[in-house]
Every structure is written in C-alpha cells, then in structure tokens.
Design a protein around this motif. Structure first.
Motif, PDB file in Angstrom:
ATOM      1  N   THR A 260       3.812  42.437  34.829  1.00 48.50           N
ATOM      2  CA  THR A 260       2.576  42.180  34.076  1.00 48.50           C
ATOM      3  C   THR A 260       1.563  41.445  34.949  1.00 48.50           C
ATOM      4  O   THR A 260       0.394  41.826  35.016  1.00 48.50           O
ATOM      5  N   ALA A 261       2.046  40.397  35.636  1.00 49.83           N
ATOM      6  CA  ALA A 261       1.140  39.611  36.493  1.00 49.83           C
ATOM      7  C   ALA A 261       0.567  40.486  37.598  1.00 49.83           C
ATOM      8  O   ALA A 261      -0.626  40.403  37.920  1.00 49.83           O
ATOM      9  N   ALA A 262       1.407  41.346  38.161  1.00 51.48           N
ATOM     10  CA  ALA A 262       0.950  42.223  39.246  1.00 51.48           C
ATOM     11  C   ALA A 262      -0.107  43.199  38.738  1.00 51.48           C
ATOM     12  O   ALA A 262      -1.141  43.412  39.391  1.00 51.48           O
ATOM     13  N   ALA A 263       0.123  43.766  37.547  1.00 48.85           N
ATOM     14  CA  ALA A 263      -0.830  44.735  36.986  1.00 48.85           C
ATOM     15  C   ALA A 263      -2.165  44.052  36.691  1.00 48.85           C
ATOM     16  O   ALA A 263      -3.238  44.603  36.986  1.00 48.85           O
ATOM     17  N   LEU A 264      -2.112  42.855  36.118  1.00 50.60           N
ATOM     18  CA  LEU A 264      -3.351  42.123  35.817  1.00 50.60           C
ATOM     19  C   LEU A 264      -4.095  41.781  37.101  1.00 50.60           C
ATOM     20  O   LEU A 264      -5.333  41.803  37.151  1.00 50.60           O
ATOM     21  N   THR A 265      -3.327  41.469  38.146  1.00 51.17           N
ATOM     22  CA  THR A 265      -3.945  41.151  39.438  1.00 51.17           C
ATOM     23  C   THR A 265      -4.641  42.388  39.996  1.00 51.17           C
ATOM     24  O   THR A 265      -5.789  42.329  40.463  1.00 51.17           O
TER      25      THR A 265
ATOM     26  N   LYS B 101      -2.532  37.541  29.984  1.00 49.03           N
ATOM     27  CA  LYS B 101      -3.707  38.409  29.779  1.00 49.03           C
ATOM     28  C   LYS B 101      -4.962  37.592  29.507  1.00 49.03           C
ATOM     29  O   LYS B 101      -6.070  38.034  29.794  1.00 49.03           O
ATOM     30  N   ASN B 102      -4.770  36.395  28.953  1.00 49.48           N
ATOM     31  CA  ASN B 102      -5.927  35.555  28.644  1.00 49.48           C
ATOM     32  C   ASN B 102      -6.234  34.533  29.727  1.00 49.48           C
ATOM     33  O   ASN B 102      -7.119  33.704  29.555  1.00 49.48           O
ATOM     34  N   CYS B 103      -5.468  34.573  30.812  1.00 47.41           N
ATOM     35  CA  CYS B 103      -5.703  33.621  31.896  1.00 47.41           C
ATOM     36  C   CYS B 103      -6.385  34.293  33.080  1.00 47.41           C
ATOM     37  O   CYS B 103      -6.320  35.505  33.245  1.00 47.41           O
ATOM     38  N   ARG B 104      -7.041  33.490  33.890  1.00 48.37           N
ATOM     39  CA  ARG B 104      -7.717  34.007  35.088  1.00 48.37           C
ATOM     40  C   ARG B 104      -6.930  33.712  36.362  1.00 48.37           C
ATOM     41  O   ARG B 104      -7.133  34.336  37.389  1.00 48.37           O
ATOM     42  N   THR B 105      -6.064  32.682  36.268  1.00 47.63           N
ATOM     43  CA  THR B 105      -5.331  32.246  37.459  1.00 47.63           C
ATOM     44  C   THR B 105      -3.879  31.971  37.091  1.00 47.63           C
ATOM     45  O   THR B 105      -3.592  31.474  35.997  1.00 47.63           O
ATOM     46  N   LEU B 106      -2.984  32.330  38.014  1.00 51.71           N
ATOM     47  CA  LEU B 106      -1.553  32.101  37.799  1.00 51.71           C
ATOM     48  C   LEU B 106      -0.927  31.520  39.063  1.00 51.71           C
ATOM     49  O   LEU B 106      -1.153  32.024  40.165  1.00 51.71           O
ATOM     50  N   VAL B 107      -0.158  30.444  38.910  1.00 50.99           N
ATOM     51  CA  VAL B 107       0.710  29.993  40.006  1.00 50.99           C
ATOM     52  C   VAL B 107       2.148  30.076  39.513  1.00 50.99           C
ATOM     53  O   VAL B 107       2.434  29.706  38.372  1.00 50.99           O
ATOM     54  N   TRP B 108       3.023  30.569  40.370  1.00 50.88           N
ATOM     55  CA  TRP B 108       4.393  30.855  39.913  1.00 50.88           C
ATOM     56  C   TRP B 108       5.404  30.334  40.923  1.00 50.88           C
ATOM     57  O   TRP B 108       5.357  30.698  42.092  1.00 50.88           O
ATOM     58  N   ASN B 109       6.294  29.497  40.457  1.00 50.31           N
ATOM     59  CA  ASN B 109       7.437  29.084  41.275  1.00 50.31           C
ATOM     60  C   ASN B 109       8.694  29.032  40.425  1.00 50.31           C
ATOM     61  O   ASN B 109       8.781  28.264  39.473  1.00 50.31           O
ATOM     62  N   GLY B 110       9.652  29.832  40.794  1.00 48.99           N
ATOM     63  CA  GLY B 110      10.961  29.792  40.139  1.00 48.99           C
ATOM     64  C   GLY B 110      11.170  30.966  39.191  1.00 48.99           C
ATOM     65  O   GLY B 110      10.316  31.237  38.353  1.00 48.99           O
TER      66      GLY B 110
ATOM     67  N   GLY C  69       9.627  44.560  42.954  1.00 49.74           N
ATOM     68  CA  GLY C  69       8.779  45.549  43.641  1.00 49.74           C
ATOM     69  C   GLY C  69       7.291  45.244  43.556  1.00 49.74           C
ATOM     70  O   GLY C  69       6.462  46.143  43.677  1.00 49.74           O
ATOM     71  N   VAL C  70       6.941  43.956  43.351  1.00 50.04           N
ATOM     72  CA  VAL C  70       5.521  43.631  43.172  1.00 50.04           C
ATOM     73  C   VAL C  70       5.013  42.587  44.167  1.00 50.04           C
ATOM     74  O   VAL C  70       3.907  42.068  44.011  1.00 50.04           O
ATOM     75  N   LYS C  71       5.813  42.321  45.196  1.00 50.15           N
ATOM     76  CA  LYS C  71       5.441  41.259  46.136  1.00 50.15           C
ATOM     77  C   LYS C  71       4.049  41.486  46.742  1.00 50.15           C
ATOM     78  O   LYS C  71       3.288  40.540  46.935  1.00 50.15           O
ATOM     79  N   ASP C  72       3.728  42.733  47.002  1.00 46.51           N
ATOM     80  CA  ASP C  72       2.434  43.024  47.635  1.00 46.51           C
ATOM     81  C   ASP C  72       1.296  43.139  46.625  1.00 46.51           C
ATOM     82  O   ASP C  72       0.142  43.305  47.015  1.00 46.51           O
ATOM     83  N   ASP C  73       1.626  43.096  45.330  1.00 47.62           N
ATOM     84  CA  ASP C  73       0.582  43.238  44.307  1.00 47.62           C
ATOM     85  C   ASP C  73       0.070  41.905  43.790  1.00 47.62           C
ATOM     86  O   ASP C  73      -0.862  41.865  42.994  1.00 47.62           O
TER      87      ASP C  73
ATOM     88  N   VAL D 149      -5.975  36.050  39.281  1.00 47.04           N
ATOM     89  CA  VAL D 149      -5.632  35.655  40.648  1.00 47.04           C
ATOM     90  C   VAL D 149      -4.216  35.106  40.579  1.00 47.04           C
ATOM     91  O   VAL D 149      -3.944  34.194  39.799  1.00 47.04           O
ATOM     92  N   SER D 150      -3.286  35.673  41.343  1.00 45.20           N
ATOM     93  CA  SER D 150      -1.886  35.274  41.230  1.00 45.20           C
ATOM     94  C   SER D 150      -1.341  34.790  42.563  1.00 45.20           C
ATOM     95  O   SER D 150      -1.423  35.472  43.570  1.00 45.20           O
ATOM     96  N   VAL D 151      -0.808  33.582  42.537  1.00 50.93           N
ATOM     97  CA  VAL D 151      -0.227  32.991  43.740  1.00 50.93           C
ATOM     98  C   VAL D 151       1.200  32.560  43.418  1.00 50.93           C
ATOM     99  O   VAL D 151       1.435  31.911  42.395  1.00 50.93           O
TER     100      VAL D 151
END
Ligand code: ADP
Ligand code: MG
Length: 400
Positions: free
Chosen positions: A341-346, A312-321, A368-372, A352-354
C-alpha cells in the motif's frame, strides 16, 4: 537542517588534490568475497565523480572490530577486489593510514587514481577520536569527503575529527540520505505517519518518545504492539511481551495524547500455539480473544485495512520494524500488504515514504517494494539514532 557542502561546491578541476573519502566498506564476506556490495555501490558515484575531476582519491574505511590493533584478517585489502569490481577501476592498496608509506603512495598515484587505505580501526586513535591521530591523516589530504552515513553516529577520527581539520563535504550518498531524512522528519508534509514494529519496545524506547512528539499517527506493530496491548489490559497469552514496560508504554501513550498523536494498535491479530511456518493452530482473532496458550505473531487483516486508510490520508511515512514475525509464513502478510500500500501511494505521488532498519529493509525486499519507496536507508544504527531525534556527530561536523 543546517547547511552542509556537497560535491557541487568543489571546483570542477581537482587535479593534484588529494581527497580523503570516508566510505563504508564493512562488507559481509564469505570465503574471501563479499555477499552484498550495496555499500560499495552507494559510494561509487562519489568515488568516480572525484576521480573524474582529477583528484587522487584515498578511501578511508573500517572493517570489522579490530579494537585498535592490526589483525591480518581485518585488513581492508580483503575487500579490495570487490571494490575494484564494483567501481570498475584498479585501486592501489596502501597498508597504512598516515606516514611515509602513504606519502610515497600518493606520489605514485596519478591524477584520477584511487587508493585504499588500511582499516582505520587498526589504530586506537580512531575510536577515541584522538586529535593527533586525526591530524596525522589530515596531513595527507587537501579535502575531506564523508560518504558514510551509516558510520555517522560514531564520533570517530575518520567520521568526525577529520571534518574539523580539512574543508569538508558530504558525498553523494550522504547528501541523498540527509535530504531524504530531512523531507521525512525534518520538515515533512503533514500528516505524517510512523510505523514502528519489530521485536521489542526496549530497543526502541527513544524512537517512540521522539516520534510521538513529531508525527500525527504512530502505528505500532510487531512484538512491541503486544507490550502496548498488555499495558492497556489486554491478555496477550504467550506472546512476546515486555510486561515490565507497561508503565513506559502507558507514559508513551499519555505523551502521544498530549501531543495530538494518534497511536494505532491492532484490533485483530494472527495467533498460533507454536511458532512455525503455517502452523495447524493458526487463526485470526480479535485482540481480546487471544487464548492463554497462543502467541500473537502478526497483526490481522482488519487492522491492515484500517492502517492502509491511515496511510491514504497521510503525506509522509517513516517506517522502522516489521509488523509481524515476517521471516516465517504467513506472519509476513501484514507487513507485505501494508508495504505494498505504501509503495503504491508513493508511486501515485501522494506519499513520501522513508524506511530503514536491517530487518525492515529485508522485509521490504521480501515484499518486492524496496525500490518503490521514496528512500530506503541501509544505515542500521545511524538510521535508528536519527529516528531517535539525535544529532549524528558525523553529520554535525559537516555542518559546522
Ligand atoms: P529492524 O532490524 O528493522 O530495526 P527489529 O530488529 O526491531 O527491526 O525487529 C525485527 C524482528 O522482529 C524480526 O526478526 C521479527 O521476526 C520480529 N517480530 C516482529 N513481530 C513479532 C512478533 N509479533 N513476535 C515475535 N517477533 C516479532
Ligand atoms: Mg533488527
């Protein structure tokens, strides 16, 4: 990110021009047809855009690992039908990548027609990036377009060599991928959080070393969190854990301290005595309470709540694993909850979530959040090398 040319830089009329387009057609097949055509769908906009500009489009791809020899089972003709179906046009199969047959086929193709060359890995010069081999292919084309980010970590003739021999452009999928990755780690809005999970630290050492120098928050989950916990003196019982990497884990934590990166390890976990769906021995406990005969199979609900606050306090997220053994219920809970959570914030526009990685994509689809997410990379090896901070040869060649 240094600049690369895109299809926007091409003239609107490409009539009579031959464009060699490197695409990823390495489709998973079963009984003669593809079980997943995502890769074709991602190349479709580029292929149609070039064809609609009047170019003769020659698709160049590898299929399987024929190791420099012709194998009838690995001809790209196997995927021709699936490609035609997704693209919605007829495609001419050309059983070579250079020479008279290619020349004659180009003569038969009309403007706006599409040809499919055979498996470029049938020739040893592909993987050795042989200059003569690349020149042989380049001789047939006026323009080279690379739309296969997933193959860009290989310096092969069709992914790297050709880019030096013809005017080169990034296709639409390549362009989207490079822009998304640049937004996430090139010049991201801070604070940046990275989630690194999955089974083993050993497969992601370079990723961790690169990220601690770049992000403000490094969230470690999955089996690799056990290695970090053990390095800090926590008894992780029977958990998957690389005890021999304790020094490495400590070195990464030290490097993070110096770089001002906060490493987040779980303080509660889901454990069980046997690895099965909904085991009777399932319980949630503090990381210091794992019994000798228990395994950590997911991070706990309190940890997930704390991590949600970090995001919630970040602007950018990268996620692997994934954060846990998500293929088996209920060890998908943490991954699903944090992904939501990441999808909702996006979707709210605050993040920005990658994300990328074979199992990560599967986990996000499961949640169920791949497109979000802002961008989900299906590139596998190339995505990981990018997370390692490496320059991908196929991308560098487009930029030179
Ligand atoms: P990706 O393919 O997205 O890069 P990885 O291959 O590194 O991800 O890791 C995914 C695997 O890690 C999954 O099969 C998952 O079950 C496993 N995993 C995650 N957490 C644990 C854990 N605590 N114990 C055992 N395996 C785990
Ligand atoms: Mg994997």
């Amino acid at each position: 990110m240094t600049q690369f040319k895109t299809l926007d830089d091409l003239p609107t009329d490409l009539s009579g021009k031959v464009v060699l387009v490197r695409v990823d057609l390495n489709l998973p097949m079963e009984g003669g047809s593809a079980t997943d055509v995502t890769r074709v769908e991602s190349a479709k906009p580029t292929i149609l855009e070039l064809a609609d500009k009047g170019a003769k489009v020659l698709l160049l791809a590898h299929y399987g690992r024929p190791k420099g020899q012709r194998h009838s089972t690995m001809s790209t003709s196997w995927v021709q039908g699936d490609v035609e179906e997704v693209i919605g046009r007829e495609i001419m199969f050309i059983p070579e990548v250079m020479g008279l047959v290619v020349e004659q086929s180009i003569g038969i193709l009309g403007n706006g027609d599409i040809g499919l060359l055979d498996n470029v890995r049938f020739w040893p010069g592909e993987e050795t990036n042989d200059a003569d081999f690349a020149a042989g292919m380049a001789a047939h084309g006026d323009i080279y377009v690379n739309d296969a980010f997933s193959a860009a970590h290989r310096a092969h003739a069709s992914t790297e060599g050709l880019a030096h021999l013809l005017p080169s452009y990034a296709g639409r999928a390549m362009e989207a991928e490079l822009k998304a990755l640049d937004v996430a780690l090139g010049k991201p809005e801070t604070p940046v959080a990275a989630v690194v999970g999955g089974a083993k630290v050993s497969s992601k050492l370079d990723v961790l070393h690169n990220l601690v120098g770049k992000v403000q928050h490094l969230i470690i989950g999955g089996g690799m969190a056990n290695t970090f916990l053990a390095a800090r003196g926590v008894d992780v019982g029977k958990s998957l854990c690389e005890h021999d990497l304790a020094d490495t884990a400590n070195a990464i934590m030290d490097k993070a301290d110096q770089a001002g990166c906060t490493i987040h390890l779980p303080y509660d976990v889901m454990v069980a005595k046997e690895f099965a769906a909904n085991p009777v021995s399932l319980r949630v406990c503090n990381v210091h309470e794992v019994a000798a005969d228990e395994m950590i199979l997911d991070i706990g609900p309190q940890a997930v709540e704390a991590l949600a606050d970090v995001l919630k306090n970040c602007r950018t997220l990268v996620w692997n694993g994934p954060l846990g053994a998500f293929e088996t219920a209920p060890f998908d809970e943490a991954t699903v909850a944090l992904a939501k959570t990441a999808a909702a914030l996006t979707q709210d526009g605050s993040l920005v979530s990658v994300a990328g990685g074979g199992d990560t994509v599967a986990a996000l689809a499961h949640a169920g959040v791949k497109d979000d997410f802002t961008f989900v990379s299906t590139a596998g090896g190339a995505f990981l090398e990018w997370m390692e901070g490496k320059v991908l040869p196929g991308v560098a060649a487009l930029q030179s």
